[in-house]
Design a protein around this motif. Structure first.
Motif, PDB file in Angstrom:
ATOM      1  N   GLU A  50       0.605  -1.611  -0.071  1.00 47.29           N
ATOM      2  CA  GLU A  50      -0.046  -0.143   0.034  1.00 47.29           C
ATOM      3  C   GLU A  50       0.922   1.471   0.270  1.00 47.29           C
ATOM      4  O   GLU A  50       0.732   2.225  -1.115  1.00 47.29           O
ATOM      5  CB  GLU A  50      -1.095  -0.136   1.388  1.00 47.29           C
ATOM      6  CG  GLU A  50      -2.029  -0.689   1.180  1.00 47.29           C
ATOM      7  CD  GLU A  50      -2.785  -1.058   0.111  1.00 47.29           C
ATOM      8  OE1 GLU A  50      -3.009   0.296  -0.156  1.00 47.29           O
ATOM      9  OE2 GLU A  50      -3.725  -1.905  -0.343  1.00 47.29           O
ATOM     10  N   LYS A  90       2.246   2.277  -3.417  1.00 44.04           N
ATOM     11  CA  LYS A  90       1.297   1.795  -4.425  1.00 44.04           C
ATOM     12  C   LYS A  90       0.595   3.455  -4.331  1.00 44.04           C
ATOM     13  O   LYS A  90       0.826   4.071  -4.945  1.00 44.04           O
ATOM     14  CB  LYS A  90      -0.617   1.723  -3.872  1.00 44.04           C
ATOM     15  CG  LYS A  90      -0.306  -0.090  -4.535  1.00 44.04           C
ATOM     16  CD  LYS A  90      -1.754   0.422  -4.623  1.00 44.04           C
ATOM     17  CE  LYS A  90      -2.278  -1.642  -5.214  1.00 44.04           C
ATOM     18  NZ  LYS A  90      -3.574  -1.830  -5.668  1.00 44.04           N
ATOM     19  N   ALA A 110       2.648   1.015 -11.136  1.00 44.49           N
ATOM     20  CA  ALA A 110       1.719   0.941 -10.825  1.00 44.49           C
ATOM     21  C   ALA A 110       1.220  -0.869 -11.347  1.00 44.49           C
ATOM     22  O   ALA A 110       2.387  -1.064 -11.909  1.00 44.49           O
ATOM     23  CB  ALA A 110       0.741   1.360 -12.592  1.00 44.49           C
ATOM     24  N   ASP A 169      -1.534  -4.060  -9.465  1.00 46.61           N
ATOM     25  CA  ASP A 169      -3.023  -4.142  -8.512  1.00 46.61           C
ATOM     26  C   ASP A 169      -2.011  -5.827  -8.035  1.00 46.61           C
ATOM     27  O   ASP A 169      -1.646  -6.458  -7.988  1.00 46.61           O
ATOM     28  CB  ASP A 169      -4.143  -5.173  -9.616  1.00 46.61           C
ATOM     29  CG  ASP A 169      -3.863  -5.829 -10.490  1.00 46.61           C
ATOM     30  OD1 ASP A 169      -3.665  -6.527  -9.884  1.00 46.61           O
ATOM     31  OD2 ASP A 169      -4.631  -5.852 -11.302  1.00 46.61           O
TER      32      ASP A 169
END
Length: 266
Positions: free
Chosen positions: A132, A135, A141, A143
């Motif tokens: 986190e 990010k 970038a 997920d």
């Protein structure tokens, strides 16, 4: 960056040390990844790195790479008053720097990478928080998804063949440094699971009528288990713990404390 170009990360809980702790979901996740990131803990813990490599050799379904880096040093001498939070923040930032570099340089857009996390990623592990943080920096970038694993807490209870809770009672999970600050008065009827206790806080809790279920290297061939009234087994645990640490160069232990005599499980 389009969805087809996005990097995808798997945070895979691999259990407390027994290769059979891998869940079917973890095995399937290992089969999806092409790159596995490993932060080494020093030469004394090479066996842990090798165990992860053995898991990959058995369960990875296609060509894969293992990318290793040294885990940054962390000051573990600080307590809450003398800078523990600052020390952890500093360590996490340096760990995030390393992980960010690995994701950026070693995982191409559109590919799937993985972190193999001991126990369960949600319980006293920094990986999710670090991702986190990365990010939030906005430089890389990706997920990610999380695959839960068998924690040392659940493995401890299983190896001792006990429930974590007694009938109608709560369970309090704490690191040893917090228990050292005082017994949780608001949870006087709770069973207490203690993790990350390098100072053997249980030594200072004798005379309370407690029972202890203690385990080290849970799920590995070096596993050690001790259970009984704390007043009677405290010295024995200290002895076997010191011997094991001297033999291996490190130790990871977990224990359950509960009021005795042991009540009904359930």
């Amino acid at each position: 960056m389009s969805n087809t170009e996005a990097r995808h990360l798997l945070v895979i809980g691999i259990g407390a040390g027994d290769p059979d702790h891998l869940t079917l979901a973890a095995v399937k996740a290992i089969g999806r990844a092409q790159v596995f990131f490993v932060l080494g803990k020093g030469p004394e813990k090479n066996a842990l790195t090798q165990l992860r490599r053995d898991m990959l050799d058995e369960h990875a379904s296609g060509p894969y790479r293992v990318v290793e880096a040294d885990d940054p040093w962390r000051d573990r001498t600080q307590d809450e008053r003398s800078g523990y939070t600052t020390a952890v923040h500093d360590w996490r930032q340096r760990r995030a720097d390393i992980c960010e570099r690995l994701i950026r340089d070693e995982l191409a857009p559109g590919r799937c990478g993985a972190f193999l996390v001991w126990g369960d990623p949600s319980l006293y592990d920094s990986t999710l928080g670090i991702l986190e943080d990365i990010k939030a920096r906005g430089e890389v970038a990706f997920d990610h998804e999380v695959i839960p694993g068998i924690s040392s807490v659940s493995a401890l209870a299983a190896r001792h063949r006990v429930n974590l809770n007694q009938v109608g009672r709560p369970v309090h999970i704490t690191p040893g440094r917090r228990l050292a600050e005082g017994f949780p008065d608001d949870d006087d009827d709770a069973d207490i699971v203690v993790m990350l206790d390098g100072h053997q806080t249980f030594r200072h809790l004798t005379g309370r009528g407690l029972w202890i279920y203690w385990g080290a290297y849970i799920g590995t061939p070096d596993e050690i288990l001790v259970a009984g009234p704390l007043d009677e087994v405290s010295d024995h645990i200290q002895q076997v713990r010191a011997e094991a640490r001297a033999r291996h160069g490190w130790i990871m232990d977990t224990y359950l404390l509960r009021p005795g005599p042991v009540g009904t499980n359930g």
